[in-house]
Write a protein that holds these residues in place. Sequence first.
Motif, PDB file in Angstrom:
ATOM      1  N   TRP A 106       0.821  -1.213   0.000  1.00 55.59           N
ATOM      2  CA  TRP A 106       0.000   0.000   0.000  1.00 55.59           C
ATOM      3  C   TRP A 106       0.858   1.268   0.000  1.00 55.59           C
ATOM      4  N   SER A 107       2.026   1.195  -0.616  1.00 59.58           N
ATOM      5  CA  SER A 107       2.946   2.330  -0.660  1.00 59.58           C
ATOM      6  C   SER A 107       3.421   2.539  -2.100  1.00 59.58           C
ATOM      7  N   PRO A 108       2.616   3.211  -2.926  1.00 57.07           N
ATOM      8  CA  PRO A 108       2.955   3.393  -4.349  1.00 57.07           C
ATOM      9  C   PRO A 108       4.259   4.167  -4.540  1.00 57.07           C
ATOM     10  N   ARG A 109       5.013   3.760  -5.559  1.00 62.39           N
ATOM     11  CA  ARG A 109       6.255   4.429  -5.925  1.00 62.39           C
ATOM     12  C   ARG A 109       6.203   4.808  -7.406  1.00 62.39           C
ATOM     13  N   VAL A 110       6.616   6.007  -7.705  1.00 67.59           N
ATOM     14  CA  VAL A 110       6.617   6.512  -9.078  1.00 67.59           C
ATOM     15  C   VAL A 110       7.792   5.900  -9.831  1.00 67.59           C
ATOM     16  N   VAL A 111       7.504   5.394 -11.047  1.00 69.65           N
ATOM     17  CA  VAL A 111       8.566   4.856 -11.894  1.00 69.65           C
ATOM     18  C   VAL A 111       8.755   5.675 -13.158  1.00 69.65           C
ATOM     19  N   ALA A 112       7.752   6.504 -13.505  1.00 73.36           N
ATOM     20  CA  ALA A 112       7.853   7.336 -14.711  1.00 73.36           C
ATOM     21  C   ALA A 112       6.785   8.419 -14.665  1.00 73.36           C
ATOM     22  N   GLU A 113       7.013   9.444 -15.465  1.00 69.31           N
ATOM     23  CA  GLU A 113       6.017  10.507 -15.651  1.00 69.31           C
ATOM     24  C   GLU A 113       5.842  10.776 -17.136  1.00 69.31           C
ATOM     25  N   MET A 114       4.631  11.167 -17.501  1.00 66.20           N
ATOM     26  CA  MET A 114       4.324  11.574 -18.864  1.00 66.20           C
ATOM     27  C   MET A 114       3.389  12.770 -18.749  1.00 66.20           C
ATOM     28  N   ASN A 115       3.849  13.920 -19.208  1.00 71.74           N
ATOM     29  CA  ASN A 115       3.105  15.164 -19.024  1.00 71.74           C
ATOM     30  C   ASN A 115       2.827  15.319 -17.524  1.00 71.74           C
TER      31      ASN A 115
ATOM     32  N   GLN B  29       1.561  10.314 -13.622  1.00 70.77           N
ATOM     33  CA  GLN B  29       2.569   9.457 -13.023  1.00 70.77           C
ATOM     34  C   GLN B  29       2.184   7.995 -13.196  1.00 70.77           C
ATOM     35  N   PHE B  30       3.194   7.180 -13.398  1.00 69.42           N
ATOM     36  CA  PHE B  30       3.053   5.732 -13.449  1.00 69.42           C
ATOM     37  C   PHE B  30       3.644   5.226 -12.140  1.00 69.42           C
ATOM     38  N   LYS B  31       2.814   4.550 -11.335  1.00 70.12           N
ATOM     39  CA  LYS B  31       3.234   4.108 -10.003  1.00 70.12           C
ATOM     40  C   LYS B  31       3.074   2.596  -9.894  1.00 70.12           C
ATOM     41  N   VAL B  32       4.072   1.953  -9.278  1.00 68.48           N
ATOM     42  CA  VAL B  32       3.951   0.528  -8.977  1.00 68.48           C
ATOM     43  C   VAL B  32       3.686   0.386  -7.495  1.00 68.48           C
ATOM     44  N   VAL B  33       2.920  -0.640  -7.152  1.00 66.49           N
ATOM     45  CA  VAL B  33       2.552  -0.854  -5.752  1.00 66.49           C
ATOM     46  C   VAL B  33       2.236  -2.331  -5.534  1.00 66.49           C
ATOM     47  N   ARG B  34       2.584  -2.805  -4.345  1.00 66.11           N
ATOM     48  CA  ARG B  34       2.180  -4.137  -3.882  1.00 66.11           C
ATOM     49  C   ARG B  34       1.010  -3.929  -2.935  1.00 66.11           C
ATOM     50  N   LEU B  35       0.017  -4.780  -3.015  1.00 65.91           N
ATOM     51  CA  LEU B  35      -1.078  -4.660  -2.063  1.00 65.91           C
ATOM     52  C   LEU B  35      -1.707  -6.012  -1.789  1.00 65.91           C
TER      53      LEU B  35
ATOM     54  N   ALA C 241     -10.256  12.071  -0.874  1.00 66.39           N
ATOM     55  CA  ALA C 241     -10.517  13.029   0.202  1.00 66.39           C
ATOM     56  C   ALA C 241     -10.700  12.339   1.554  1.00 66.39           C
ATOM     57  N   GLU C 242     -10.692  10.991   1.565  1.00 70.91           N
ATOM     58  CA  GLU C 242     -10.953  10.251   2.808  1.00 70.91           C
ATOM     59  C   GLU C 242      -9.812  10.351   3.816  1.00 70.91           C
ATOM     60  N   GLY C 243      -8.573  10.405   3.314  1.00 70.42           N
ATOM     61  CA  GLY C 243      -7.425  10.472   4.226  1.00 70.42           C
ATOM     62  C   GLY C 243      -7.304   9.225   5.071  1.00 70.42           C
ATOM     63  N   GLY C 244      -6.627   9.338   6.217  1.00 71.90           N
ATOM     64  CA  GLY C 244      -6.487   8.215   7.132  1.00 71.90           C
ATOM     65  C   GLY C 244      -5.112   7.577   7.069  1.00 71.90           C
ATOM     66  N   GLU C 245      -4.965   6.489   7.824  1.00 68.29           N
ATOM     67  CA  GLU C 245      -3.664   5.844   7.975  1.00 68.29           C
ATOM     68  C   GLU C 245      -3.154   5.194   6.696  1.00 68.29           C
ATOM     69  N   ARG C 246      -4.002   4.911   5.744  1.00 71.75           N
ATOM     70  CA  ARG C 246      -3.579   4.300   4.483  1.00 71.75           C
ATOM     71  C   ARG C 246      -3.128   5.337   3.441  1.00 71.75           C
ATOM     72  N   THR C 247      -3.177   6.626   3.780  1.00 70.62           N
ATOM     73  CA  THR C 247      -2.747   7.646   2.832  1.00 70.62           C
ATOM     74  C   THR C 247      -1.238   7.560   2.664  1.00 70.62           C
ATOM     75  N   ALA C 248      -0.815   7.365   1.409  1.00 67.23           N
ATOM     76  CA  ALA C 248       0.602   7.231   1.101  1.00 67.23           C
ATOM     77  C   ALA C 248       1.194   8.592   0.727  1.00 67.23           C
ATOM     78  N   LEU C 249       2.493   8.728   0.953  1.00 70.76           N
ATOM     79  CA  LEU C 249       3.181   9.926   0.515  1.00 70.76           C
ATOM     80  C   LEU C 249       3.224   9.958  -1.005  1.00 70.76           C
ATOM     81  N   ASN C 250       3.100  11.149  -1.565  1.00 73.07           N
ATOM     82  CA  ASN C 250       3.163  11.308  -3.026  1.00 73.07           C
ATOM     83  C   ASN C 250       4.580  11.554  -3.483  1.00 73.07           C
ATOM     84  N   ASP C 251       4.787  11.335  -4.765  1.00 69.85           N
ATOM     85  CA  ASP C 251       6.037  11.677  -5.451  1.00 69.85           C
ATOM     86  C   ASP C 251       7.262  10.951  -4.917  1.00 69.85           C
ATOM     87  N   LEU C 252       7.073   9.725  -4.394  1.00 69.12           N
ATOM     88  CA  LEU C 252       8.204   8.914  -3.976  1.00 69.12           C
ATOM     89  C   LEU C 252       8.636   8.061  -5.169  1.00 69.12           C
TER      90      LEU C 252
END
Length: 127
Positions: free
Chosen positions: A25-34, A37-43, A114-125
């Motif tokens: 539940w911690s998405p990571r950015v692997v690429a950007e286009m315009n 973002q393209f993010k990979v994540v395990r869940l 807009a829900e927020g909470g403990e599952r909110t991941a940091l952006n732009d990692l």
Amino acid sequence: MNQPSPSTKQAIHLLGKLDLIAEQWSPRVVAEMNDYQFKVVRLQGDFIWHAHAETDEAFMVLDGQLRLDFRDGSVTLGSGELYVVPRGVEHKPYAEAEVKLLLIEPRGVLNTGAEGGERTALNDLWI
């Protein structure tokens, strides 16, 4: 890790990038286009009900099986399958066993909407 240089000419191995991520539940950015973002994540397990009022969200399963629940039904995706959740549609991802996933969404979108909470991941990692 920061965004790769535009002069880098190297394919991105998505499953290889996922091997570098231990947590779920911690998405990571692997690429950007315009502005996207393209993010990979395990869940695995249940996420929270949420929506993204301003944007669609694309889910592409790289390995495993993902169920996207909606208030009026669900869709199940297997490896190699893609589904786009339209903007404003409330949804809740669920995976009985671990899933490796590619998310495609605009930069700055919170994974919990807009829900927020403990599952909110940091952006732009980046990874």
